[in-house]
Motif scaffolding. Structure first.
Motif, PDB file in Angstrom:
ATOM      1  N   GLU A 196      -3.204  24.533  20.684  1.00 54.31           N
ATOM      2  CA  GLU A 196      -3.649  24.897  22.022  1.00 54.31           C
ATOM      3  C   GLU A 196      -2.724  24.281  23.084  1.00 54.31           C
ATOM      4  O   GLU A 196      -3.060  22.976  23.025  1.00 54.31           O
ATOM      5  CB  GLU A 196      -5.080  24.683  22.353  1.00 54.31           C
ATOM      6  CG  GLU A 196      -5.818  25.160  23.654  1.00 54.31           C
ATOM      7  CD  GLU A 196      -7.209  24.987  23.929  1.00 54.31           C
ATOM      8  OE1 GLU A 196      -7.644  25.382  24.598  1.00 54.31           O
ATOM      9  OE2 GLU A 196      -7.767  24.352  22.714  1.00 54.31           O
ATOM     10  N   MET A 204      -2.872  18.021  21.314  1.00 57.31           N
ATOM     11  CA  MET A 204      -3.179  19.305  21.460  1.00 57.31           C
ATOM     12  C   MET A 204      -4.176  19.659  20.084  1.00 57.31           C
ATOM     13  O   MET A 204      -4.119  19.172  19.040  1.00 57.31           O
ATOM     14  CB  MET A 204      -2.160  20.349  21.399  1.00 57.31           C
ATOM     15  CG  MET A 204      -1.093  20.109  22.306  1.00 57.31           C
ATOM     16  SD  MET A 204       0.217  21.543  22.174  1.00 57.31           S
ATOM     17  CE  MET A 204       1.096  20.469  20.809  1.00 57.31           C
ATOM     18  N   GLN A 205      -5.215  20.585  20.395  1.00 54.30           N
ATOM     19  CA  GLN A 205      -6.129  21.113  19.479  1.00 54.30           C
ATOM     20  C   GLN A 205      -5.259  21.779  18.511  1.00 54.30           C
ATOM     21  O   GLN A 205      -4.351  22.812  18.918  1.00 54.30           O
ATOM     22  CB  GLN A 205      -7.197  21.678  19.940  1.00 54.30           C
ATOM     23  CG  GLN A 205      -8.014  20.956  20.733  1.00 54.30           C
ATOM     24  CD  GLN A 205      -8.999  19.922  20.106  1.00 54.30           C
ATOM     25  OE1 GLN A 205      -9.312  20.139  19.026  1.00 54.30           O
ATOM     26  NE2 GLN A 205      -8.737  18.841  20.554  1.00 54.30           N
ATOM     27  N   LEU A 242      -2.585  29.743  23.522  1.00 47.07           N
ATOM     28  CA  LEU A 242      -2.245  29.226  22.355  1.00 47.07           C
ATOM     29  C   LEU A 242      -0.910  29.721  21.618  1.00 47.07           C
ATOM     30  O   LEU A 242      -0.425  30.856  21.956  1.00 47.07           O
ATOM     31  CB  LEU A 242      -3.431  30.015  21.266  1.00 47.07           C
ATOM     32  CG  LEU A 242      -4.701  29.826  21.642  1.00 47.07           C
ATOM     33  CD1 LEU A 242      -5.658  30.842  20.453  1.00 47.07           C
ATOM     34  CD2 LEU A 242      -5.040  28.263  21.187  1.00 47.07           C
ATOM     35  N   LEU A 281       2.958  27.204  32.418  1.00 52.85           N
ATOM     36  CA  LEU A 281       2.253  25.873  32.269  1.00 52.85           C
ATOM     37  C   LEU A 281       3.520  24.979  32.415  1.00 52.85           C
ATOM     38  O   LEU A 281       3.477  23.753  32.914  1.00 52.85           O
ATOM     39  CB  LEU A 281       1.677  25.604  30.949  1.00 52.85           C
ATOM     40  CG  LEU A 281       0.189  26.072  30.979  1.00 52.85           C
ATOM     41  CD1 LEU A 281      -0.228  26.219  29.403  1.00 52.85           C
ATOM     42  CD2 LEU A 281      -0.636  25.594  31.809  1.00 52.85           C
ATOM     43  N   GLN A 337      -5.704  17.665  15.311  1.00 55.37           N
ATOM     44  CA  GLN A 337      -4.905  17.509  16.767  1.00 55.37           C
ATOM     45  C   GLN A 337      -3.510  17.333  16.056  1.00 55.37           C
ATOM     46  O   GLN A 337      -2.962  16.713  15.294  1.00 55.37           O
ATOM     47  CB  GLN A 337      -5.574  16.154  17.328  1.00 55.37           C
ATOM     48  CG  GLN A 337      -6.941  16.277  18.099  1.00 55.37           C
ATOM     49  CD  GLN A 337      -6.975  15.193  19.006  1.00 55.37           C
ATOM     50  OE1 GLN A 337      -6.785  13.802  18.874  1.00 55.37           O
ATOM     51  NE2 GLN A 337      -7.740  15.455  20.134  1.00 55.37           N
ATOM     52  N   GLY A 367      -2.642  24.772  26.464  1.00 59.09           N
ATOM     53  CA  GLY A 367      -3.466  24.603  27.634  1.00 59.09           C
ATOM     54  C   GLY A 367      -4.739  25.478  27.423  1.00 59.09           C
ATOM     55  O   GLY A 367      -4.748  26.158  26.545  1.00 59.09           O
ATOM     56  N   GLU A 368      -5.658  25.356  28.213  1.00 57.96           N
ATOM     57  CA  GLU A 368      -6.845  26.459  28.271  1.00 57.96           C
ATOM     58  C   GLU A 368      -6.489  27.787  28.143  1.00 57.96           C
ATOM     59  O   GLU A 368      -5.960  28.067  28.940  1.00 57.96           O
ATOM     60  CB  GLU A 368      -7.836  25.965  29.578  1.00 57.96           C
ATOM     61  CG  GLU A 368      -9.144  26.730  29.250  1.00 57.96           C
ATOM     62  CD  GLU A 368      -9.832  26.146  30.594  1.00 57.96           C
ATOM     63  OE1 GLU A 368     -11.105  26.646  30.635  1.00 57.96           O
ATOM     64  OE2 GLU A 368      -9.739  25.452  31.454  1.00 57.96           O
ATOM     65  N   GLY A 369      -7.051  28.332  27.013  1.00 57.36           N
ATOM     66  CA  GLY A 369      -6.820  29.587  26.572  1.00 57.36           C
ATOM     67  C   GLY A 369      -5.325  30.060  26.473  1.00 57.36           C
ATOM     68  O   GLY A 369      -5.019  31.206  26.261  1.00 57.36           O
TER      69      GLY A 369
END
Length: 252
Positions: free
Chosen positions: A189, A171-172, A195, A225, A162, A191-193
């Motif tokens: 990451e 964040m991942q 990168l 985002l 993280q 947000g979702e999807g």
């Protein structure tokens, strides 16, 4: 994916249309817009343009009347749409009721990502810079905006963890590849999807120093985002990080 449908139409032929022909074209256009296109994709923007003769072209050496590029027929309008892929965009453009001989439609994809690759030179050798990369606990001391990073394994390809940036939730984070002393690639990451990919490259210089390049692959979705301030903030952060890293390796 986002596409622009560019409409090129014969302005003289349109101006010569009878009222009946013009009304028929307007009705067909409205039907295409509301009954066909908006039911098949997301409409982001659409506008008709004033005649090409009213255009003004601005260049470094001055201003001239007329369009920048003279085409036959000229550009007369556009749609900005969000649909599945190129094939669907072409199909949607093909559904427009363009009278034969009046014009054509160009389908062009909008850029989904771009690269920003600033660099800095240091007198330190590549191995010295690499040790700073490996010492992830020290990243908050020189990586702009980074508050904390935690990896679940060694500094090597495939290791995940993280990353915490100021003002953002954790964040991942993943190390995609690592070539000791030369380069590593990371992904965060946002947000979702979405990168953010950064390639960190160390190039040995003839005098023994190093050129450090941080190449950032910026997804267009990041602006959706975080807004349009994302890009200048990111660019400034990358430049500050490079300067801090160069100062750090030279002072030790």
């Amino acid at each position: 994916m986002i596409f622009m449908l560019l409409f090129y139409s014969d302005e003289k032929a349109m101006a010569a249309m009878s009222a009946t022909e013009r009304n028929r074209l307007i009705e067909a256009h409205v039907a295409y817009d509301h009954d066909f296109l908006r039911k098949r994709c997301t409409m982001l923007a659409n506008r008709a343009l004033q005649p090409s003769g009213t255009a003004t072209t601005v260049e470094p050496h001055g201003v001239t009347s007329g369009p920048a590029v003279v085409t036959d027929p000229p550009l007369t309008g556009f749609y900005l749409i969000d649909c599945a892929d190129q094939a669907e965009a072409v199909e949607l453009a093909g559904g427009y009721p363009m009278p034969v001989g009046l014009g054509r439609i160009e389908v062009r994809a909008v850029i989904q990502e771009w690269d920003y690759a600033p660099s800095v030179q240091t007198t330190a050798a590549p191995d010295r810079v690499w040790r700073e990369y490996e010492d992830v606990a020290s990243w908050p001391e020189w990586k702009h905006g980074v508050e904390r990073v935690e990896l679940g394994g060694p500094f090597a390809a495939g290791t995940t963890g993280q990353l915490v940036v100021t003002g953002r939730p954790a964040m991942q984070y993943r190390i995609v590849s690592a070539d000791p002393g030369q380069a590593y690639v990371s992904e965060s990451e946002l947000g979702e999807g979405v990168l953010l990919r950064i390639e960190h490259v160390l190039a040995a210089l003839p005098d023994g120093g190093t050129r450090i390049t941080h190449r950032v692959n910026v997804p267009r979705a990041a602006l959706d985002l975080f807004g349009h301030e994302f890009s200048p903030a990111l660019n400034d952060g990358i430049r500050q990080t490079l300067r801090s890293l160069a100062d750090r390796v030279e002072s030790r």
